[in-house]
Scaffold this active site. Structure first.
Site, PDB file in Angstrom:
ATOM      1  CB  CYS A 139       7.485  -3.229  -0.083  1.00 31.80           C
ATOM      2  SG  CYS A 139       5.856  -3.823  -0.589  1.00 31.80           S
ATOM      3  CB  SER A 140       8.159  -8.395  -2.742  1.00 30.13           C
ATOM      4  OG  SER A 140       6.923  -8.715  -2.155  1.00 30.13           O
TER       5      SER A 140
END
Length: 113
Positions: A11-12
């Protein structure tokens, strides 16, 4: 400062939160919650400490949310689904001595560091 981040490295936003902590000189305890799923007590405490309901902390954009038809379900039903499928928990949660936040948007992290 002690800190724990419930992290998904794919997840960025989670990666940005981890980097933000490190840039602030904090080397947090990293819990990869997909590898080590939440216990009932952990998830209950995270939600309560962050002031969120299960319905507020569920990933509505996750395909599984639609597959399980969670829209319109009770918080208890959503909570049970989150325990069974931790991918449904929005991320990242960060815990410090100053509090617990679901750090979306990332600026919420500044409230507790």
């Amino acid at each position: 400062m002690d800190a724990t981040i419930y992290h998904n490295p794919k997840c960025s936003t989670s990666r940005k939160a981890l980097a933000h902590l490190q840039e602030a000189g904090i080397e947090p305890n990293v819990v990869k919650y997909l590898d080590t799923p939440y216990t009932r007590e952990q998830l209950t405490e995270l939600l309560a400490d962050a002031g969120l309901t299960a319905g507020q902390a569920v990933r509505k954009r996750e395909a599984l949310y639609k597959e399980l038809e969670l829209a319109g379900k009770s918080d208890e039903e959503i909570f049970e689904a989150m325990l069974e499928h931790p991918i449904l928990v929005e991320r990242p949660f960060v815990v410090t001595a100053k509090g617990t936040r679901l750090t979306r948007p990332i600026e919420k992290l500044d409230e507790i560091i």
